[in-house]
Design an enzyme around this catalytic site. Structure first.
Site, PDB file in Angstrom:
ATOM      1  N   GLY A 147     -30.653  10.581  12.596  1.00 50.63           N
ATOM      2  CA  GLY A 147     -31.239   9.463  11.845  1.00 50.63           C
ATOM      3  C   GLY A 147     -30.666   9.390  10.433  1.00 50.63           C
ATOM      4  O   GLY A 147     -30.293   8.314   9.960  1.00 50.63           O
TER       5      GLY A 147
ATOM      6  N   TYR B 127     -37.830   8.926   2.558  1.00 57.60           N
ATOM      7  CA  TYR B 127     -37.078   7.873   1.855  1.00 57.60           C
ATOM      8  C   TYR B 127     -37.129   8.089   0.335  1.00 57.60           C
ATOM      9  O   TYR B 127     -36.145   7.884  -0.373  1.00 57.60           O
ATOM     10  CB  TYR B 127     -37.653   6.489   2.191  1.00 57.60           C
ATOM     11  CG  TYR B 127     -37.582   6.118   3.650  1.00 57.60           C
ATOM     12  CD1 TYR B 127     -36.560   6.600   4.475  1.00 57.60           C
ATOM     13  CD2 TYR B 127     -38.536   5.273   4.233  1.00 57.60           C
ATOM     14  CE1 TYR B 127     -36.503   6.253   5.822  1.00 57.60           C
ATOM     15  CE2 TYR B 127     -38.477   4.927   5.568  1.00 57.60           C
ATOM     16  CZ  TYR B 127     -37.464   5.423   6.359  1.00 57.60           C
ATOM     17  OH  TYR B 127     -37.402   5.074   7.689  1.00 57.60           O
TER      18      TYR B 127
ATOM     19  N   TYR C 190     -33.241   3.893  15.073  1.00 60.09           N
ATOM     20  CA  TYR C 190     -33.908   4.562  16.197  1.00 60.09           C
ATOM     21  C   TYR C 190     -33.093   5.747  16.687  1.00 60.09           C
ATOM     22  O   TYR C 190     -31.870   5.646  16.857  1.00 60.09           O
ATOM     23  CB  TYR C 190     -34.103   3.571  17.355  1.00 60.09           C
ATOM     24  CG  TYR C 190     -34.770   4.199  18.564  1.00 60.09           C
ATOM     25  CD1 TYR C 190     -36.124   4.511  18.549  1.00 60.09           C
ATOM     26  CD2 TYR C 190     -34.038   4.492  19.715  1.00 60.09           C
ATOM     27  CE1 TYR C 190     -36.740   5.105  19.651  1.00 60.09           C
ATOM     28  CE2 TYR C 190     -34.644   5.085  20.817  1.00 60.09           C
ATOM     29  CZ  TYR C 190     -36.004   5.385  20.778  1.00 60.09           C
ATOM     30  OH  TYR C 190     -36.602   5.970  21.859  1.00 60.09           O
ATOM     31  N   VAL C 191     -33.782   6.865  16.897  1.00 59.40           N
ATOM     32  CA  VAL C 191     -33.192   8.048  17.538  1.00 59.40           C
ATOM     33  C   VAL C 191     -34.183   8.482  18.618  1.00 59.40           C
ATOM     34  O   VAL C 191     -35.402   8.458  18.381  1.00 59.40           O
ATOM     35  CB  VAL C 191     -32.967   9.182  16.514  1.00 59.40           C
ATOM     36  CG1 VAL C 191     -32.543  10.465  17.208  1.00 59.40           C
ATOM     37  CG2 VAL C 191     -31.931   8.768  15.477  1.00 59.40           C
TER      38      VAL C 191
ATOM     39  N   TYR D  69     -42.200   2.681  21.960  1.00 57.77           N
ATOM     40  CA  TYR D  69     -42.684   3.616  20.941  1.00 57.77           C
ATOM     41  C   TYR D  69     -43.625   2.909  19.964  1.00 57.77           C
ATOM     42  O   TYR D  69     -44.651   3.457  19.554  1.00 57.77           O
ATOM     43  CB  TYR D  69     -41.490   4.211  20.203  1.00 57.77           C
ATOM     44  CG  TYR D  69     -41.852   5.216  19.149  1.00 57.77           C
ATOM     45  CD1 TYR D  69     -42.229   6.516  19.501  1.00 57.77           C
ATOM     46  CD2 TYR D  69     -41.817   4.886  17.793  1.00 57.77           C
ATOM     47  CE1 TYR D  69     -42.567   7.447  18.538  1.00 57.77           C
ATOM     48  CE2 TYR D  69     -42.149   5.807  16.829  1.00 57.77           C
ATOM     49  CZ  TYR D  69     -42.536   7.085  17.201  1.00 57.77           C
ATOM     50  OH  TYR D  69     -42.864   8.006  16.242  1.00 57.77           O
TER      51      TYR D  69
ATOM     52  N   GLY E 222     -35.113  14.871  14.000  1.00 55.28           N
ATOM     53  CA  GLY E 222     -35.007  16.071  13.177  1.00 55.28           C
ATOM     54  C   GLY E 222     -33.677  16.785  13.328  1.00 55.28           C
ATOM     55  O   GLY E 222     -33.446  17.833  12.743  1.00 55.28           O
TER      56      GLY E 222
ATOM     57  N   ASN F 148     -47.159   5.663   7.308  1.00 51.57           N
ATOM     58  CA  ASN F 148     -46.158   6.617   7.802  1.00 51.57           C
ATOM     59  C   ASN F 148     -45.659   7.488   6.638  1.00 51.57           C
ATOM     60  O   ASN F 148     -44.541   7.332   6.143  1.00 51.57           O
ATOM     61  CB  ASN F 148     -45.007   5.854   8.461  1.00 51.57           C
ATOM     62  CG  ASN F 148     -44.103   6.787   9.272  1.00 51.57           C
ATOM     63  OD1 ASN F 148     -44.194   8.018   9.136  1.00 51.57           O
ATOM     64  ND2 ASN F 148     -43.245   6.208  10.085  1.00 51.57           N
TER      65      ASN F 148
ATOM     66  N   GLU G 113     -32.698  -3.479   9.962  1.00 55.28           N
ATOM     67  CA  GLU G 113     -33.806  -3.978  10.785  1.00 55.28           C
ATOM     68  C   GLU G 113     -34.397  -2.866  11.651  1.00 55.28           C
ATOM     69  O   GLU G 113     -35.619  -2.744  11.754  1.00 55.28           O
ATOM     70  CB  GLU G 113     -33.297  -5.126  11.679  1.00 55.28           C
ATOM     71  CG  GLU G 113     -34.317  -5.717  12.623  1.00 55.28           C
ATOM     72  CD  GLU G 113     -35.478  -6.438  11.933  1.00 55.28           C
ATOM     73  OE1 GLU G 113     -35.337  -6.792  10.749  1.00 55.28           O
ATOM     74  OE2 GLU G 113     -36.524  -6.613  12.581  1.00 55.28           O
TER      75      GLU G 113
END
Lengths: 161, 161
Positions: free
Chosen positions: B98, B132, B87-88, B26, B94, B125, B84
């Protein structure tokens, strides 16, 4: 002048705490500074050390230090080494002590087969960036640190159930 | 659908390695990916674990993970917690997995009395940054990561001189 770079020992805790406070003053972050001799001793030499330290001595006097711990790279699948603090007293900057500390931490990273050695720099500190770049380091342009603390951290944690 | 967030066990290593490779794909970083089942097992469950992991299961299938380790704040004089990887699998984004992983890592940080919980984000991003920020985290604007690896690290360490 006799310079020595060595691992910190419990006898260094008082002097080391003084140097960490000097760093907090230099960075104008004393409002965040809550370390004491007991917490620093526990972090360095307790049952589960959280961090390791090197100290720099000139003529028998503690004048600088480096604090480091292991991080981890998933893709490399091995430990890295992260330098949390590198400090040399202002009057002694440019005398090679900072470089000597940095080299020693790098040597520990190599000796422990760490995949990478990392630290952080302020983006406006061009002198530091030039110095690090000259020695072969890369400043990652697009990663930012995200931090959550205190009440917001408790809220994030508490909403699990 | 039954979602479970739990600590990884040695039985998860094969599935977890697959998910870490998906993350590398990814991020278009497969050229850096050298992890194997053996190195991941050693990092998570060896004599000196380098990292800890949570896994997310949906209907009994491993679909996401979080890898984290402890860092250290000198001024707070205590451990922090550093995430670190989170991941999903893309098809399940959604769906709350996560967030559930992030909340569980935050809960571990609080339980272990960590002064702060940190991770990294790419500065472009914006979706992640908004997410966040909404949960109370701060993106530190002026710190950059410095990294030195391979031949340059060996040179700094003095191994080649």
């Amino acid at each position: 002048m006799a310079d020595v770079i060595r691992n910190a020992t419990p006898h260094d805790v008082t002097g080391l705490l003084g140097l960490t406070r000097e760093l907090a003053e230099y960075e104008k972050l004393t409002h965040l500074f809550v370390a004491t001799e007991d917490t620093l001793r526990e972090a360095l030499f307790g049952a589960r050390p959280a961090v390791e330290a090197l100290v720099a001595e000139r003529d028998g006097k503690l004048v600088g230090y480096a604090l480091y711990f292991h991080n981890f790279s998933t893709f490399l699948s091995r430990r890295g080494l992260y330098l949390e603090d590198l400090y040399v007293q202002p009057a002694l900057r440019g005398s090679g002590l900072g470089t000597a500390l940095l080299r020693r931490v790098a040597a520990i990273a190599v000796e422990r087969q760490c995949g990478r050695f990392e630290w952080s720099v302020l983006d406006w500190n061009q002198n530091a960036i030039d110095f690090y770049t000259k020695m072969g380091a890369t400043v990652l342009p697009d990663w930012r640190i995200v931090r959550i603390t205190d009440a917001a951290l408790n809220r994030l944690a508490g909403a699990t159930s």
